[in-house]
Design a protein around this motif. Structure first.
Motif, PDB file in Angstrom:
ATOM      1  N   LEU A 289      15.729 -49.544  34.985  1.00 43.26           N
ATOM      2  CA  LEU A 289      14.296 -50.390  34.424  1.00 43.26           C
ATOM      3  C   LEU A 289      13.041 -49.741  34.738  1.00 43.26           C
ATOM      4  CD1 LEU A 289      16.058 -53.831  35.593  1.00 43.26           C
ATOM      5  CD2 LEU A 289      16.125 -52.770  32.995  1.00 43.26           C
ATOM      6  N   ALA A 290      12.953 -48.919  35.964  1.00 44.24           N
ATOM      7  CA  ALA A 290      11.707 -48.332  36.131  1.00 44.24           C
ATOM      8  C   ALA A 290      11.408 -47.474  35.226  1.00 44.24           C
ATOM      9  CB  ALA A 290      11.977 -47.689  37.660  1.00 44.24           C
ATOM     10  N   VAL A 291      12.158 -46.731  34.389  1.00 42.82           N
ATOM     11  CA  VAL A 291      11.837 -46.003  33.407  1.00 42.82           C
ATOM     12  C   VAL A 291      10.914 -46.505  32.420  1.00 42.82           C
ATOM     13  CG1 VAL A 291      12.688 -44.259  31.469  1.00 42.82           C
ATOM     14  CG2 VAL A 291      13.951 -44.419  33.740  1.00 42.82           C
ATOM     15  N   GLY A 292      11.493 -47.775  32.034  1.00 45.26           N
ATOM     16  CA  GLY A 292      10.746 -48.708  31.005  1.00 45.26           C
ATOM     17  C   GLY A 292       9.282 -48.807  31.292  1.00 45.26           C
ATOM     18  N   SER A 293       9.300 -49.389  32.639  1.00 48.31           N
ATOM     19  CA  SER A 293       7.962 -49.542  33.455  1.00 48.31           C
ATOM     20  C   SER A 293       6.984 -48.501  33.324  1.00 48.31           C
ATOM     21  CB  SER A 293       8.105 -50.309  34.798  1.00 48.31           C
ATOM     22  OG  SER A 293       8.984 -51.355  34.716  1.00 48.31           O
ATOM     23  N   ALA A 294       7.718 -47.242  33.434  1.00 50.63           N
ATOM     24  CA  ALA A 294       6.775 -46.290  33.914  1.00 50.63           C
ATOM     25  C   ALA A 294       6.000 -45.545  32.383  1.00 50.63           C
ATOM     26  CB  ALA A 294       7.299 -44.900  34.365  1.00 50.63           C
ATOM     27  N   ILE A 295       7.208 -45.775  31.552  1.00 47.03           N
ATOM     28  CA  ILE A 295       6.762 -45.368  30.144  1.00 47.03           C
ATOM     29  C   ILE A 295       5.643 -46.111  29.524  1.00 47.03           C
ATOM     30  CG2 ILE A 295       7.280 -45.307  27.521  1.00 47.03           C
ATOM     31  CD1 ILE A 295      10.123 -44.298  28.680  1.00 47.03           C
ATOM     32  N   MET A 296       5.695 -47.737  29.837  1.00 47.25           N
ATOM     33  CA  MET A 296       4.710 -48.402  29.564  1.00 47.25           C
ATOM     34  C   MET A 296       3.550 -48.156  30.153  1.00 47.25           C
ATOM     35  SD  MET A 296       5.561 -50.726  26.987  1.00 47.25           S
ATOM     36  CE  MET A 296       4.565 -52.230  27.447  1.00 47.25           C
TER      37      MET A 296
ATOM     38  N   LEU B  70      10.303 -40.678  33.104  1.00 42.36           N
ATOM     39  CA  LEU B  70      11.536 -40.217  34.016  1.00 42.36           C
ATOM     40  C   LEU B  70      11.083 -39.870  35.325  1.00 42.36           C
ATOM     41  CD1 LEU B  70      13.885 -38.548  31.241  1.00 42.36           C
ATOM     42  CD2 LEU B  70      14.334 -40.561  32.355  1.00 42.36           C
ATOM     43  N   ALA B  71      10.189 -38.867  35.358  1.00 39.99           N
ATOM     44  CA  ALA B  71       9.834 -38.484  36.671  1.00 39.99           C
ATOM     45  C   ALA B  71       8.908 -39.407  37.365  1.00 39.99           C
ATOM     46  CB  ALA B  71       8.785 -37.107  36.458  1.00 39.99           C
ATOM     47  N   GLY B  72       8.214 -40.436  36.892  1.00 38.92           N
ATOM     48  CA  GLY B  72       7.712 -41.596  37.530  1.00 38.92           C
ATOM     49  C   GLY B  72       8.569 -42.642  38.161  1.00 38.92           C
TER      50      GLY B  72
ATOM     51  N   GLY C  17       6.600 -37.504  22.386  1.00 37.12           N
ATOM     52  CA  GLY C  17       7.686 -38.051  23.187  1.00 37.12           C
ATOM     53  C   GLY C  17       8.257 -37.030  24.190  1.00 37.12           C
ATOM     54  N   ARG C  18       7.832 -36.216  24.193  1.00 35.27           N
ATOM     55  CA  ARG C  18       8.465 -35.166  25.442  1.00 35.27           C
ATOM     56  C   ARG C  18       7.442 -35.416  26.571  1.00 35.27           C
ATOM     57  NH1 ARG C  18       8.858 -28.592  24.014  1.00 35.27           N
ATOM     58  NH2 ARG C  18      10.983 -28.754  23.044  1.00 35.27           N
ATOM     59  N   VAL C  19       6.080 -35.553  26.226  1.00 34.46           N
ATOM     60  CA  VAL C  19       5.275 -36.074  27.544  1.00 34.46           C
ATOM     61  C   VAL C  19       5.575 -37.220  28.183  1.00 34.46           C
ATOM     62  CG1 VAL C  19       2.754 -35.926  28.232  1.00 34.46           C
ATOM     63  CG2 VAL C  19       3.738 -34.198  26.849  1.00 34.46           C
ATOM     64  N   SER C  20       5.714 -38.266  27.074  1.00 34.09           N
ATOM     65  CA  SER C  20       5.797 -39.688  27.426  1.00 34.09           C
ATOM     66  C   SER C  20       6.944 -39.974  28.317  1.00 34.09           C
ATOM     67  CB  SER C  20       5.629 -40.572  26.390  1.00 34.09           C
ATOM     68  OG  SER C  20       4.560 -40.380  25.745  1.00 34.09           O
TER      69      SER C  20
ATOM     70  N   ILE D 159       0.956 -40.879  40.470  1.00 30.39           N
ATOM     71  CA  ILE D 159       0.381 -42.399  40.510  1.00 30.39           C
ATOM     72  C   ILE D 159       1.415 -43.676  40.001  1.00 30.39           C
ATOM     73  CG2 ILE D 159      -1.440 -43.667  39.197  1.00 30.39           C
ATOM     74  CD1 ILE D 159      -3.315 -41.167  39.480  1.00 30.39           C
ATOM     75  N   VAL D 160       1.924 -43.173  38.844  1.00 32.49           N
ATOM     76  CA  VAL D 160       2.885 -43.999  38.359  1.00 32.49           C
ATOM     77  C   VAL D 160       4.045 -44.355  39.304  1.00 32.49           C
ATOM     78  CG1 VAL D 160       4.785 -44.516  36.352  1.00 32.49           C
ATOM     79  CG2 VAL D 160       2.303 -43.556  35.910  1.00 32.49           C
ATOM     80  N   GLY D 161       4.383 -43.257  39.813  1.00 32.18           N
ATOM     81  CA  GLY D 161       5.844 -43.582  40.595  1.00 32.18           C
ATOM     82  C   GLY D 161       5.443 -44.315  41.921  1.00 32.18           C
ATOM     83  N   MET D 162       4.137 -43.988  42.369  1.00 29.67           N
ATOM     84  CA  MET D 162       4.038 -44.482  43.752  1.00 29.67           C
ATOM     85  C   MET D 162       3.397 -46.159  43.479  1.00 29.67           C
ATOM     86  SD  MET D 162       4.929 -42.581  45.817  1.00 29.67           S
ATOM     87  CE  MET D 162       4.256 -43.551  47.383  1.00 29.67           C
ATOM     88  N   LEU D 163       3.272 -46.423  42.235  1.00 28.25           N
ATOM     89  CA  LEU D 163       2.655 -47.937  42.050  1.00 28.25           C
ATOM     90  C   LEU D 163       3.823 -48.680  41.659  1.00 28.25           C
ATOM     91  CD1 LEU D 163      -0.800 -47.405  40.827  1.00 28.25           C
ATOM     92  CD2 LEU D 163       0.040 -48.166  43.047  1.00 28.25           C
TER      93      LEU D 163
END
Length: 293
Positions: free
Chosen positions: A220-227, A101-103, A93-96, A162-166
Protein backbone atom coordinates in the motif's frame (compact mmCIF):
# COMPACT_ATOMS: atom_id res chain seq x y z
CA UNK A 1 -18.78 -43.24 2.58
CA UNK A 2 -18.53 -40.45 5.14
CA UNK A 3 -16.02 -42.43 7.20
CA UNK A 4 -13.86 -42.99 4.11
CA UNK A 5 -13.90 -39.27 3.31
CA UNK A 6 -12.88 -38.42 6.88
CA UNK A 7 -10.04 -40.94 6.72
CA UNK A 8 -8.80 -39.52 3.40
CA UNK A 9 -8.89 -36.00 4.86
CA UNK A 10 -6.79 -37.17 7.79
CA UNK A 11 -4.35 -38.93 5.46
CA UNK A 12 -3.94 -35.90 3.15
CA UNK A 13 -0.71 -34.01 3.93
CA UNK A 14 -1.29 -30.53 5.39
CA UNK A 15 -0.68 -27.66 3.01
CA UNK A 16 2.21 -25.33 3.69
CA UNK A 17 1.57 -21.72 4.67
CA UNK A 18 2.77 -20.52 1.28
CA UNK A 19 0.37 -22.80 -0.59
CA UNK A 20 -2.55 -21.69 1.55
CA UNK A 21 -1.69 -18.03 0.94
CA UNK A 22 -1.40 -18.63 -2.82
CA UNK A 23 -4.71 -20.51 -2.93
CA UNK A 24 -6.53 -17.74 -1.08
CA UNK A 25 -4.84 -15.05 -3.19
CA UNK A 26 -5.91 -16.70 -6.46
CA UNK A 27 -9.52 -16.53 -5.29
CA UNK A 28 -9.26 -12.73 -5.18
CA UNK A 29 -9.96 -11.99 -8.85
CA UNK A 30 -9.32 -8.23 -8.65
CA UNK A 31 -5.95 -8.81 -7.00
CA UNK A 32 -4.93 -11.36 -9.64
CA UNK A 33 -6.02 -9.01 -12.44
CA UNK A 34 -4.12 -6.15 -10.77
CA UNK A 35 -0.98 -8.27 -10.51
CA UNK A 36 -1.25 -9.14 -14.21
CA UNK A 37 -1.74 -5.46 -15.10
CA UNK A 38 1.27 -4.38 -13.04
CA UNK A 39 3.43 -7.15 -14.53
CA UNK A 40 2.43 -6.22 -18.09
CA UNK A 41 3.06 -2.54 -17.38
CA UNK A 42 6.48 -3.32 -15.91
CA UNK A 43 7.42 -5.32 -19.02
CA UNK A 44 6.34 -2.46 -21.31
CA UNK A 45 8.18 0.13 -19.22
CA UNK A 46 11.39 -1.90 -19.16
CA UNK A 47 11.40 -3.00 -22.81
CA UNK A 48 9.57 -0.03 -24.41
CA UNK A 49 12.43 2.50 -24.58
CA UNK A 50 14.64 -0.08 -26.33
CA UNK A 51 11.96 -0.81 -28.94
CA UNK A 52 10.77 2.75 -29.55
CA UNK A 53 12.40 4.53 -32.52
CA UNK A 54 12.39 7.76 -30.49
CA UNK A 55 14.16 8.97 -27.38
CA UNK A 56 12.36 10.71 -24.54
CA UNK A 57 14.03 14.06 -25.37
CA UNK A 58 14.31 13.65 -29.14
CA UNK A 59 12.63 16.45 -31.09
CA UNK A 60 11.10 16.69 -34.53
CA UNK A 61 11.77 20.35 -35.33
CA UNK A 62 9.10 20.40 -38.04
CA UNK A 63 6.41 19.79 -35.36
CA UNK A 64 7.50 22.41 -32.83
CA UNK A 65 4.93 25.01 -31.84
CA UNK A 66 1.80 23.06 -30.97
CA UNK A 67 0.91 19.47 -30.04
CA UNK A 68 0.66 17.06 -32.95
CA UNK A 69 -2.29 14.67 -33.40
CA UNK A 70 -2.18 10.91 -33.01
CA UNK A 71 -1.06 9.13 -36.19
CA UNK A 72 0.75 6.02 -37.40
CA UNK A 73 4.19 7.46 -36.60
CA UNK A 74 3.25 8.88 -33.19
CA UNK A 75 0.52 6.74 -31.62
CA UNK A 76 -0.19 9.28 -28.86
CA UNK A 77 0.83 12.32 -30.86
CA UNK A 78 3.63 14.74 -30.09
CA UNK A 79 3.93 17.56 -27.58
CA UNK A 80 4.53 21.23 -28.32
CA UNK A 81 8.30 20.61 -28.60
CA UNK A 82 7.93 17.83 -31.17
CA UNK A 83 8.67 14.95 -28.78
CA UNK A 84 6.90 11.59 -29.03
CA UNK A 85 4.32 11.38 -26.23
CA UNK A 86 4.19 7.56 -26.03
CA UNK A 87 7.97 7.31 -25.55
CA UNK A 88 7.89 9.97 -22.86
CA UNK A 89 4.95 8.23 -21.17
CA UNK A 90 6.83 4.91 -21.05
CA UNK A 91 10.05 6.52 -19.84
CA UNK A 92 8.11 8.57 -17.29
CA UNK A 93 6.65 5.34 -15.94
CA UNK A 94 10.19 4.15 -15.23
CA UNK A 95 10.91 7.22 -13.13
CA UNK A 96 7.55 7.34 -11.33
CA UNK A 97 7.54 3.63 -10.47
CA UNK A 98 11.21 3.67 -9.44
CA UNK A 99 10.57 6.59 -7.07
CA UNK A 100 7.43 4.89 -5.74
CA UNK A 101 9.09 1.52 -5.14
CA UNK A 102 12.26 2.97 -3.62
CA UNK A 103 10.27 5.36 -1.42
CA UNK A 104 8.05 2.50 -0.23
CA UNK A 105 11.10 0.37 0.61
CA UNK A 106 12.62 3.18 2.69
CA UNK A 107 9.28 3.79 4.43
CA UNK A 108 8.85 0.08 5.18
CA UNK A 109 12.36 -0.28 6.62
CA UNK A 110 12.06 2.87 8.75
CA UNK A 111 8.55 2.02 9.94
CA UNK A 112 9.49 -1.56 10.74
CA UNK A 113 12.53 -0.49 12.77
CA UNK A 114 10.62 2.15 14.75
CA UNK A 115 7.64 -0.15 15.35
CA UNK A 116 9.83 -3.10 16.36
CA UNK A 117 11.83 -1.09 18.90
CA UNK A 118 8.69 0.53 20.29
CA UNK A 119 6.65 -2.66 20.61
CA UNK A 120 9.44 -4.85 21.95
CA UNK A 121 11.05 -2.60 24.56
CA UNK A 122 7.92 -0.66 25.57
CA UNK A 123 8.37 1.79 28.48
CA UNK A 124 10.14 5.04 27.70
CA UNK A 125 11.31 3.74 24.33
CA UNK A 126 7.71 3.17 23.31
CA UNK A 127 6.57 6.56 24.64
CA UNK A 128 9.32 8.54 22.89
CA UNK A 129 9.05 6.74 19.55
CA UNK A 130 5.27 6.82 19.42
CA UNK A 131 5.09 10.49 20.38
CA UNK A 132 7.58 11.23 17.59
CA UNK A 133 5.38 9.19 15.24
CA UNK A 134 2.32 11.18 16.36
CA UNK A 135 4.15 14.45 15.69
CA UNK A 136 5.06 13.27 12.18
CA UNK A 137 1.46 12.23 11.56
CA UNK A 138 0.20 15.65 12.66
CA UNK A 139 2.34 17.48 10.08
CA UNK A 140 0.56 17.91 6.71
CA UNK A 141 2.64 15.81 4.35
CA UNK A 142 2.22 17.71 1.09
CA UNK A 143 3.08 21.20 2.42
CA UNK A 144 6.16 19.80 4.17
CA UNK A 145 7.31 18.03 1.01
CA UNK A 146 6.73 21.20 -0.99
CA UNK A 147 8.88 23.13 1.50
CA UNK A 148 11.70 20.56 1.36
CA UNK A 149 11.53 20.36 -2.43
CA UNK A 150 11.66 24.15 -2.64
CA UNK A 151 14.74 24.31 -0.40
CA UNK A 152 16.64 21.53 -2.18
CA UNK A 153 16.78 20.71 -5.88
CA UNK A 154 14.63 17.57 -6.18
CA UNK A 155 16.98 15.04 -7.76
CA UNK A 156 15.58 11.47 -7.89
CA UNK A 157 17.61 10.16 -4.88
CA UNK A 158 16.60 13.16 -2.75
CA UNK A 159 12.96 12.82 -3.79
CA UNK A 160 13.03 9.12 -2.89
CA UNK A 161 14.44 9.96 0.55
CA UNK A 162 11.85 12.70 1.15
CA UNK A 163 8.94 10.50 0.07
CA UNK A 164 10.17 7.49 2.05
CA UNK A 165 10.76 9.40 5.26
CA UNK A 166 7.29 10.94 5.24
CA UNK A 167 5.07 7.86 4.77
CA UNK A 168 6.56 5.40 7.30
CA UNK A 169 4.27 6.21 10.23
CA UNK A 170 1.43 3.84 9.36
CA UNK A 171 3.86 0.94 9.03
CA UNK A 172 5.43 1.83 12.41
CA UNK A 173 2.08 1.69 14.20
CA UNK A 174 1.17 -1.60 12.52
CA UNK A 175 4.50 -3.25 13.38
CA UNK A 176 4.29 -1.98 16.96
CA UNK A 177 0.89 -3.62 17.45
CA UNK A 178 2.22 -6.89 16.02
CA UNK A 179 5.28 -6.86 18.29
CA UNK A 180 3.18 -6.06 21.37
CA UNK A 181 1.05 -9.14 20.68
CA UNK A 182 3.86 -11.51 19.66
CA UNK A 183 6.40 -10.68 22.39
CA UNK A 184 4.22 -12.46 24.97
CA UNK A 185 3.79 -15.66 22.95
CA UNK A 186 5.16 -18.97 24.19
CA UNK A 187 7.83 -19.37 21.49
CA UNK A 188 9.31 -15.96 22.40
CA UNK A 189 9.33 -16.83 26.10
CA UNK A 190 11.05 -20.13 25.27
CA UNK A 191 13.73 -18.37 23.22
CA UNK A 192 14.21 -15.83 26.02
CA UNK A 193 14.59 -18.65 28.55
CA UNK A 194 17.30 -20.20 26.36
CA UNK A 195 19.29 -16.97 26.55
CA UNK A 196 18.37 -15.19 23.30
CA UNK A 197 19.12 -11.46 23.40
CA UNK A 198 16.83 -8.62 22.43
CA UNK A 199 18.05 -8.27 18.84
CA UNK A 200 17.77 -12.01 18.21
CA UNK A 201 14.29 -12.15 19.71
CA UNK A 202 13.14 -9.22 17.57
CA UNK A 203 14.61 -10.15 14.20
CA UNK A 204 14.93 -13.94 14.43
CA UNK A 205 11.73 -14.91 16.24
CA UNK A 206 9.15 -12.07 16.20
CA UNK A 207 9.74 -10.31 12.87
CA UNK A 208 9.23 -13.42 10.66
CA UNK A 209 5.81 -13.90 12.28
CA UNK A 210 4.84 -10.30 11.47
CA UNK A 211 6.00 -10.41 7.85
CA UNK A 212 2.45 -10.75 6.47
CA UNK A 213 1.10 -7.39 7.72
CA UNK A 214 4.40 -5.72 6.86
CA UNK A 215 4.16 -7.01 3.27
CA UNK A 216 0.64 -5.63 2.94
CA UNK A 217 1.72 -2.26 4.38
CA UNK A 218 4.67 -2.12 1.98
CA UNK A 219 2.37 -2.80 -0.98
CA UNK A 220 0.00 0.00 0.00
CA UNK A 221 2.95 2.35 0.60
CA UNK A 222 3.90 2.00 -3.08
CA UNK A 223 0.59 3.59 -4.09
CA UNK A 224 1.04 6.41 -1.59
CA UNK A 225 4.58 7.09 -2.81
CA UNK A 226 3.50 7.18 -6.48
CA UNK A 227 0.66 9.58 -5.68
CA UNK A 228 2.98 11.85 -3.67
CA UNK A 229 5.64 11.91 -6.38
CA UNK A 230 3.03 12.60 -9.06
CA UNK A 231 1.53 15.45 -7.04
CA UNK A 232 4.95 17.01 -6.49
CA UNK A 233 5.90 16.74 -10.16
CA UNK A 234 2.53 18.12 -11.25
CA UNK A 235 3.03 21.15 -8.98
CA UNK A 236 6.53 21.67 -10.36
CA UNK A 237 8.41 20.66 -7.20
CA UNK A 238 9.34 17.15 -8.26
CA UNK A 239 11.73 15.89 -10.91
CA UNK A 240 12.18 18.60 -13.49
CA UNK A 241 11.84 18.38 -17.30
CA UNK A 242 13.17 17.29 -19.71
CA UNK A 243 13.23 14.09 -17.62
CA UNK A 244 9.61 12.92 -17.82
CA UNK A 245 7.47 11.58 -15.01
CA UNK A 246 3.74 11.00 -15.09
CA UNK A 247 3.26 14.02 -12.85
CA UNK A 248 5.23 16.53 -14.88
CA UNK A 249 3.68 15.16 -18.09
CA UNK A 250 0.32 16.17 -16.62
CA UNK A 251 1.76 19.56 -15.72
CA UNK A 252 3.09 20.10 -19.24
CA UNK A 253 -0.25 19.06 -20.75
CA UNK A 254 -2.41 21.36 -18.62
CA UNK A 255 -2.10 24.46 -20.90
CA UNK A 256 -3.24 22.35 -23.89
CA UNK A 257 -6.26 20.60 -22.35
CA UNK A 258 -8.79 22.34 -24.61
CA UNK A 259 -6.97 21.67 -27.89
CA UNK A 260 -4.94 18.48 -27.18
CA UNK A 261 -6.56 16.40 -24.41
CA UNK A 262 -4.63 13.33 -25.57
CA UNK A 263 -1.56 14.76 -23.84
CA UNK A 264 -3.15 14.65 -20.38
CA UNK A 265 -5.38 11.56 -20.54
CA UNK A 266 -2.65 8.83 -20.84
CA UNK A 267 -0.50 9.90 -17.84
CA UNK A 268 -3.64 10.51 -15.77
CA UNK A 269 -4.94 7.03 -16.60
CA UNK A 270 -1.57 5.46 -15.82
CA UNK A 271 -1.43 7.10 -12.37
CA UNK A 272 -5.04 6.15 -11.66
CA UNK A 273 -4.68 2.57 -12.95
CA UNK A 274 -1.37 1.92 -11.18
CA UNK A 275 -2.49 3.20 -7.78
CA UNK A 276 -5.81 1.34 -8.08
CA UNK A 277 -4.04 -1.88 -9.05
CA UNK A 278 -1.57 -1.57 -6.17
CA UNK A 279 -4.43 -1.05 -3.70
CA UNK A 280 -6.33 -4.06 -5.06
CA UNK A 281 -3.13 -6.10 -4.82
CA UNK A 282 -2.68 -5.01 -1.22
CA UNK A 283 -6.28 -6.00 -0.41
CA UNK A 284 -5.71 -9.41 -1.96
CA UNK A 285 -2.50 -9.97 -0.01
CA UNK A 286 -4.20 -8.91 3.22
CA UNK A 287 -7.09 -11.32 2.67
CA UNK A 288 -4.67 -14.12 1.76
CA UNK A 289 -2.27 -13.61 4.66
CA UNK A 290 -4.81 -12.68 7.30
CA UNK A 291 -7.97 -14.67 6.51
CA UNK A 292 -11.04 -13.82 8.56
CA UNK A 293 -12.28 -17.38 8.70
Amino acid sequence: MIDATIKLAHLAPPQSYGRRVLRRFLKHKLAVASLAFLFLMAVVIIIGPFVSPYTFDGQDFTLIGSPGPMNAQHWLGTDELGRDVLTRLIYGGRVSLAVGLAGAIIATIAGTLVGALSGFYRGWTDILLMRFTDVMLSIPTLPLVLLLSGLFRPSPPLLVAIVGMLIWMGTARLVRSQFLALREREFVEAARALGAGGARLMFRHILPNAIGPITVAATLAVGSAIMLESALSFLGFGIQPPVPTWGNLLNSASPWLSVAPWLAIPPGLMIFGTVLAVNFLGDGLRDAMEPKE
